[in-house]
Design a protein around this motif. Structure first.
Motif, short mmCIF file in Angstrom:
data_model
loop_
_atom_site.label_atom_id
_atom_site.label_comp_id
_atom_site.label_asym_id
_atom_site.label_seq_id
_atom_site.Cartn_x
_atom_site.Cartn_y
_atom_site.Cartn_z
N TYR A 51 -11.02 -3.48 45.79
CA TYR A 51 -11.78 -1.86 45.46
C TYR A 51 -10.72 -1.68 44.12
O TYR A 51 -9.73 -2.29 44.54
N ASP A 52 -10.21 -1.07 42.96
CA ASP A 52 -9.36 -0.71 41.92
C ASP A 52 -8.55 -0.26 42.55
O ASP A 52 -7.03 0.14 42.15
N VAL A 53 -9.02 1.29 43.18
CA VAL A 53 -8.50 2.04 43.29
C VAL A 53 -8.76 3.09 44.58
O VAL A 53 -9.74 2.93 44.70
N VAL A 54 -7.39 3.43 45.32
CA VAL A 54 -7.82 3.79 46.77
C VAL A 54 -7.04 5.26 46.47
O VAL A 54 -6.15 5.73 46.26
N VAL A 55 -8.13 6.20 47.07
CA VAL A 55 -7.87 7.83 47.02
C VAL A 55 -7.77 7.76 48.36
O VAL A 55 -8.32 8.20 48.45
N LEU A 56 -6.36 8.65 48.19
CA LEU A 56 -6.68 8.41 49.69
C LEU A 56 -5.10 9.92 50.64
O LEU A 56 -4.52 10.33 49.30
N ASP A 57 -6.22 10.37 51.44
CA ASP A 57 -5.71 11.59 52.02
C ASP A 57 -4.82 11.02 53.25
O ASP A 57 -5.19 10.03 53.62
N ARG A 58 -3.80 12.21 53.23
CA ARG A 58 -2.69 11.59 53.42
C ARG A 58 -2.59 11.89 55.07
O ARG A 58 -3.21 11.50 56.43
N ASP A 59 -3.18 12.92 55.58
CA ASP A 59 -3.82 13.64 57.17
C ASP A 59 -5.16 13.30 56.80
O ASP A 59 -6.00 14.13 57.32
N ILE A 60 -5.89 12.11 57.84
CA ILE A 60 -6.51 11.92 58.12
C ILE A 60 -6.63 11.43 59.68
O ILE A 60 -5.85 10.95 59.76
N PRO A 61 -7.81 10.59 60.22
CA PRO A 61 -7.91 10.60 61.78
C PRO A 61 -7.41 9.07 61.70
O PRO A 61 -7.93 8.22 61.20
N GLY A 62 -7.02 8.88 63.00
CA GLY A 62 -6.70 6.54 62.98
C GLY A 62 -5.72 7.46 62.17
O GLY A 62 -4.57 7.90 62.24
N PRO A 63 -4.86 5.71 61.63
CA PRO A 63 -4.13 5.64 60.84
C PRO A 63 -4.36 6.42 60.21
O PRO A 63 -4.66 7.01 59.08
N ASN A 64 -2.93 6.93 59.24
CA ASN A 64 -2.74 8.27 58.42
C ASN A 64 -2.49 7.78 57.42
O ASN A 64 -2.33 6.81 56.70
N GLY A 65 -2.54 8.24 56.23
CA GLY A 65 -2.76 8.00 55.16
C GLY A 65 -1.36 7.37 54.20
O GLY A 65 -1.95 6.09 53.70
N ASP A 66 -0.36 7.69 55.19
CA ASP A 66 1.06 6.54 54.78
C ASP A 66 1.66 5.09 55.08
O ASP A 66 1.72 4.90 54.78
N ALA A 67 0.28 5.75 56.18
CA ALA A 67 0.24 4.10 57.42
C ALA A 67 -0.53 3.65 56.21
O ALA A 67 0.36 2.18 55.80
N ILE A 68 -1.58 3.56 56.16
CA ILE A 68 -3.02 3.17 54.99
C ILE A 68 -1.82 2.28 53.10
O ILE A 68 -1.99 1.17 53.58
N ALA A 69 -1.27 3.51 53.23
CA ALA A 69 -0.59 3.01 51.85
C ALA A 69 0.50 1.90 52.59
O ALA A 69 1.02 0.34 51.11
N ARG A 70 1.56 2.40 53.10
CA ARG A 70 2.36 1.08 53.69
C ARG A 70 1.12 -0.05 53.82
O ARG A 70 2.14 -1.45 53.28
N HIS A 71 0.44 -0.49 54.25
CA HIS A 71 -0.33 -1.37 54.53
C HIS A 71 -0.20 -2.26 53.70
O HIS A 71 -0.26 -3.55 53.24
#
Length: 219
Positions: free
Chosen positions: A45-65
């Motif tokens: 992917y070129d860009v991830v459009v990421l909501d922060r408040d999602i089930p499982g690993p949240n948006g912040d965790a995915i961004a850090r990953h």
């Protein structure tokens, strides 16, 4: 451009996806953090459009990953968390941009294109190959100074071919980059799009077919 929409509100995610497709932006949907990580491990992917408040690993965790990965996609956080502290935390987690809900789809598209002008690999917004000039931000193509009117899909396919640096791009790669995960791997859409794209660009042909392998830009 190919985008992953990470959003647990299905109606909103589908509305964003459909709106982006009208702008020649291929988009997939992940409804939770685990699905997002799985999609990111499979697709490019070129860009991830990421909501922060999602089930499982949240948006912040995915961004850090993603921030810890080499050649990771850009991250645009799209969230209702609109306080300055929330934005600071989002950027500290690795976001490249931040847009709060409610939002205008047009603004989201402009922000995605702005991120696309400065991808991680350093591809410039304007590419010139074999006398063809492609401007990603203005969505314009010229050949020998002549404006070439292209459909959204033709533009997306040409973009992939021109940024391949003269390398051969397979039909499978074109499906992955210019379409989305719902594309039928047995479709003849790539062949048809290449054929019509050649005609739009005119002679001499600058898109070469490499039998059994794929396509490439050729001088």
């Amino acid at each position: 451009m190919r985008v992953l929409i990470v959003e647990d509100e299905l109606y909103l995610a589908e509305a964003i996806r459909d709106g982006l497709r009208l702008e020649a932006i291929a988009a997939d949907i992940a409804g939770d953090g685990d699905m997002a990580l799985e999609q990111l491990s499979i697709n490019s992917y070129d860009v991830v459009v990421l909501d922060r408040d999602i089930p499982g690993p949240n948006g912040d965790a995915i961004a850090r990953h993603l921030a810890g990965e080499a050649e990771s996609p850009r991250v645009l956080m799209l969230t209702a968390a609109d306080r300055l502290d929330d934005k600071a935390t989002g950027f500290e987690s690795g976001a490249d941009d931040y847009l709060t809900k409610p939002f205008a789809l047009r603004e989201l598209v402009l922000r995605l294109r702005a991120l696309g002008r400065r991808p991680a690999a350093g591809t410039p917004p304007i590419v010139e190959v074999a006398g063809v000039r492609l401007d990603r931000f203005r969505r314009e193509v010229f050949r020998g100074g002549r404006y070439v009117a292209l459909t959204r899909k033709q533009f997306a396919v040409l973009d992939v071919l021109m940024t391949a640096g003269g390398g051969v791009v397979s039909a499978e790669d074109l499906l992955e980059r210019a379409w989305d995960e719902n594309a039928d791997p047995f479709t003849n859409a790539v062949r048809i799009t290449i054929s019509t794209l050649r005609k739009r660009l005119g002679e001499p042909w600058v898109i070469e077919t490499v039998p059994g392998v794929g396509y490439r830009m050729s001088a």
